[in-house]
Scaffold this motif. Structure first.
Motif, PDB file in Angstrom:
ATOM      1  N   ALA A 176       0.812  -1.068  -0.453  1.00 33.48           N
ATOM      2  CA  ALA A 176      -0.280  -0.288   0.016  1.00 33.48           C
ATOM      3  C   ALA A 176       0.801   0.765   0.102  1.00 33.48           C
ATOM      4  O   ALA A 176       0.493   2.215  -0.829  1.00 33.48           O
ATOM      5  N   VAL A 177       1.881   1.124   0.665  1.00 32.49           N
ATOM      6  CA  VAL A 177       2.747   2.413   0.972  1.00 32.49           C
ATOM      7  C   VAL A 177       4.188   1.621   0.713  1.00 32.49           C
ATOM      8  O   VAL A 177       4.822   1.054   0.756  1.00 32.49           O
ATOM      9  N   ILE A 184       2.139   7.363  -1.226  1.00 34.33           N
ATOM     10  CA  ILE A 184       0.461   5.716  -1.260  1.00 34.33           C
ATOM     11  C   ILE A 184       0.634   5.150  -2.288  1.00 34.33           C
ATOM     12  O   ILE A 184       0.639   5.977  -3.726  1.00 34.33           O
ATOM     13  N   ASP A 186      -1.334   2.569  -2.196  1.00 33.02           N
ATOM     14  CA  ASP A 186      -2.480   1.687  -3.061  1.00 33.02           C
ATOM     15  C   ASP A 186      -3.278   2.813  -2.936  1.00 33.02           C
ATOM     16  O   ASP A 186      -4.014   2.141  -0.988  1.00 33.02           O
ATOM     17  N   ARG A 187      -4.359   3.311  -2.437  1.00 30.41           N
ATOM     18  CA  ARG A 187      -5.006   4.310  -1.347  1.00 30.41           C
ATOM     19  C   ARG A 187      -6.040   3.067  -1.158  1.00 30.41           C
ATOM     20  O   ARG A 187      -5.832   4.130   0.464  1.00 30.41           O
ATOM     21  N   GLU A 188      -6.771   2.886  -2.161  1.00 28.84           N
ATOM     22  CA  GLU A 188      -7.746   2.059  -1.134  1.00 28.84           C
ATOM     23  C   GLU A 188      -7.366   1.178   0.078  1.00 28.84           C
ATOM     24  O   GLU A 188      -7.640   1.068   1.195  1.00 28.84           O
ATOM     25  N   ALA A 190      -4.165   1.489   1.792  1.00 23.46           N
ATOM     26  CA  ALA A 190      -3.729   2.154   2.612  1.00 23.46           C
ATOM     27  C   ALA A 190      -4.659   2.941   3.276  1.00 23.46           C
ATOM     28  O   ALA A 190      -4.560   2.806   5.276  1.00 23.46           O
ATOM     29  N   ALA A 191      -6.493   3.072   3.174  1.00 24.13           N
ATOM     30  CA  ALA A 191      -7.173   3.939   4.429  1.00 24.13           C
ATOM     31  C   ALA A 191      -7.629   2.516   4.669  1.00 24.13           C
ATOM     32  O   ALA A 191      -8.173   2.519   5.481  1.00 24.13           O
ATOM     33  N   VAL A 196      -3.688   6.640   5.566  1.00 20.18           N
ATOM     34  CA  VAL A 196      -4.076   7.628   4.627  1.00 20.18           C
ATOM     35  C   VAL A 196      -3.602   8.818   5.399  1.00 20.18           C
ATOM     36  O   VAL A 196      -2.940   9.388   4.756  1.00 20.18           O
ATOM     37  N   THR A 197      -4.436   9.334   6.366  1.00 15.43           N
ATOM     38  CA  THR A 197      -4.109   9.947   7.465  1.00 15.43           C
ATOM     39  C   THR A 197      -2.563   9.760   8.573  1.00 15.43           C
ATOM     40  O   THR A 197      -2.524  10.676   8.807  1.00 15.43           O
TER      41      THR A 197
END
Ligand SMILES: [Zn+2]
Length: 224
Positions: A176-177, A184, A186-188, A190-191, A196-197
């Motif tokens: 993901a990261v 990032i 793979d944003r999905e 990672a979230a 992500v945050t």
């Protein structure tokens, strides 16, 4: 030729039993010298080392000429070639006591080289156990395992590595990261893991394997 001159030209043999190839050695008193490595099938290679005259600059256009013996030069080169890989480092180079390396000298060098290679393999095993990451295995460790004829899972890199589009660091497929630059990928995903945050400050570059101890704290996404 006077006896003194004969001593000046005396040479000794630098013997090398490893197949490693080194860039030429540079010294002010002989310029550049290539240390030979055995060709396939050869048990060892020899490089004759000759005594040299060195010139020391004393300033004010005054110089001092002095003699560097073949033995001193050969020992200095052997120390340099053997000692570049940390404690107990040995790469199979020694100075023969006589005009030819003896069986005992060669056997001793082989034993020391094998000992060092076993230590490299043990270090790689430990690294592999902790990280399962072939990037942390050095070329030297891989070569040691091959030369000892050992089969190791870390000798191969079964998964092709992708490249991070941001920093071009090699990354595992599906992460993901980026572990190098924190991008990032793979944003999905990672979230999903709340990344992500979260600002990443962790650095886990291959150049700094000592920090790999933290591998156990990696989010699930990076363990894949
Ligand atoms: Zn990156």
């Amino acid at each position: 030729m006077t006896p003194a001159a004969a001593t000046e030209t005396k040479s000794v043999l630098l013997v090398n039993i490893s197949t490693e190839k080194w860039p030429p050695r540079q010294r002010t008193y002989f310029g550049s010298l290539a240390v030979r490595s055995p060709e396939p099938g050869e048990p060892y290679a020899v490089t004759p080392i000759h005594a040299c005259k060195a010139i020391m600059d004393l300033g004010d256009k005054r110089t001092h000429e002095f003699h560097v013996s073949a033995q001193e030069i050969a020992e200095d080169l052997a120390r340099e070639l053997n000692g570049d890989s940390g404690e107990g480092s040995f790469h199979g180079v020694f100075v023969a006591a006589g005009p030819q390396p003896t069986e005992a000298e060669l056997a001793d060098a082989r034993r020391r080289l094998e000992e060092f290679q076993h230590r490299l393999v043990a270090a790689a095993d430990l690294e592999w156990e902790r990280t399962k990451n072939p990037m942390f295995i050095t070329d030297l460790e891989r070569r040691a395992a091959r030369q000892l004829g050992l089969e190791k899972p870390w000798l191969y890199d079964p998964k092709p590595m992708a490249e991070c589009p941001v920093c071009a660091e090699k990354i595992k497929p599906g992460v993901a990261v980026c572990r190098a630059c924190g991008a990032i990928l793979d944003r999905e995903k990672a979230a999903q893991y709340g990344l992500v945050t979260t600002k990443r400050t962790r650095r886990d570059r291959p150049e700094a394997p000592s920090e790999a101890d933290g591998a156990g704290k990696l989010p699930e996404s990076e363990k894949l």
